[in-house]
Write an enzyme that holds these catalytic residues in place. Structure first.
Site, PDB file in Angstrom:
ATOM      1  N   SER A 131       1.021  -1.279   0.158  1.00  0.00           N
ATOM      2  CA  SER A 131       0.118   0.052   0.113  1.00  0.00           C
ATOM      3  C   SER A 131       0.873   1.231   0.049  1.00  0.00           C
ATOM      4  O   SER A 131       1.897   1.329   0.649  1.00  0.00           O
ATOM      5  CB  SER A 131      -0.889   0.124   1.150  1.00  0.00           C
ATOM      6  OG  SER A 131      -1.450   1.292   1.490  1.00  0.00           O
ATOM      7  N   TYR A 144      -2.828   0.798  10.761  1.00  0.00           N
ATOM      8  CA  TYR A 144      -2.569   0.419   9.219  1.00  0.00           C
ATOM      9  C   TYR A 144      -1.220   1.117   8.735  1.00  0.00           C
ATOM     10  O   TYR A 144      -0.487   0.312   8.186  1.00  0.00           O
ATOM     11  CB  TYR A 144      -3.838   0.978   8.514  1.00  0.00           C
ATOM     12  CG  TYR A 144      -3.773   0.454   6.981  1.00  0.00           C
ATOM     13  CD1 TYR A 144      -3.758  -0.969   6.630  1.00  0.00           C
ATOM     14  CD2 TYR A 144      -3.689   1.301   5.935  1.00  0.00           C
ATOM     15  CE1 TYR A 144      -3.825  -1.127   5.301  1.00  0.00           C
ATOM     16  CE2 TYR A 144      -3.453   1.119   4.663  1.00  0.00           C
ATOM     17  CZ  TYR A 144      -3.614  -0.311   4.191  1.00  0.00           C
ATOM     18  OH  TYR A 144      -3.489  -0.646   2.862  1.00  0.00           O
TER      19      TYR A 144
END
Length: 253
Positions: A131, A144
């Site tokens: 990501s 995250y």
């Protein structure tokens, strides 16, 4: 594509989203694909669709079963399963622990299981779905962001440590992708990610191109390279820009 034709490929978190797109693309390129997912029905559905093999269960412990399903050898391992945990520093410790376990330690455990065989034969390929949050950050999602930084750091470490022994490592760092995880990001995702979101198939295309070109860092959103450059060369400017997004998000929640 010669690099993956007839290869034994494992994709974790492949019951939907990016993982399913990766499984489909590898199968289309002639690979033998193990589809792993916690949801056994989803894993079976994707495997049936692509002529692959479903190996449901926890991604952190799937290597042995996947290796057996492929006849003893894993050529490509895609550590794709991830957890999009939101929250701040005040998120409960079990949220932080679960994010760390899924987003980082599952990769570590897979590498630990795979590396002896790969190093012995001088070949192996580890794909980490990281990501852009692992290169940059994401507002409203401390667990995250922090753990994706860890996933990226581990992929870098694997590459620099073992590339001379035949290991090839790829870190995929997309921004928004039209998946259930994007939907779960809520208003922060609507502000930062949704305007430029791409399809899971675009991520799969970027990975296969990156494999063909033997590139470590794969950016399905090319603009991430410019953001990463600013972050590295002018961190205060970059942090000010991100803080502007943070304040915009707070004002409109």
């Amino acid at each position: 594509m010669g690099a993956v034709r007839d290869a034994g490929v494992v994709v974790t978190g492949a019951g939907r989203g990016i993982g399913a797109a990766l499984a489909r693309r590898f199968a289309a390129e002639g690979a033998r694909v193990v589809v792993n997912d916690l949801d056994a029905d989803r894993a079976e559905a994707v495997a049936d669709e692509i002529g692959g093999i479903a190996v449901p269960g926890d991604a952190a412990t799937t290597v042995a079963a996947a290796r057996d399903a492929l006849g003893g050898t894993v050529d490509v391992y895609c550590a794709n399963a991830g957890l999009g945990s939101g929250g701040s520093e005040a998120a409960p410790e079990d949220v932080w622990a679960r994010a760390w376990d899924v987003n980082v330690m599952a990769h570590v455990r897979a590498a630990h299981a795979l590396l002896p065989g790969w190093l012995e034969r001088g070949a192996g390929r580890f794909v980490s779905t990281v990501s852009a949050a692992g290169l940059l950050t994401m507002i409203g999602a401390a667990p995250y962001s922090v753990t994706k930084h860890g996933a990226y750091a581990f992929a870098e470490w694997l590459s620099l440590t073992y590339r001379h022994r035949g290991l090839k490592v790829h870190a995929i760092c997309p921004q928004g992708v039209h998946t259930d995880m994007l939907a779960a990001t809520g208003s922060a995702g609507d502000l930062v990610l949704r305007p430029t979101a791409i399809e899971p198939e675009d991520v799969a295309d970027a990975l296969l191109q990156g494999i063909e070109e033997d590139r470590f860092l794969i950016l399905p959103h090319p603009e991430v390279a410019a953001y990463y450059r600013v972050r590295a060369t002018d961190p205060d400017r970059w942090l000010s820009g991100m803080n502007h997004l943070q304040r915009a998000w707070e004002a409109n929640r």
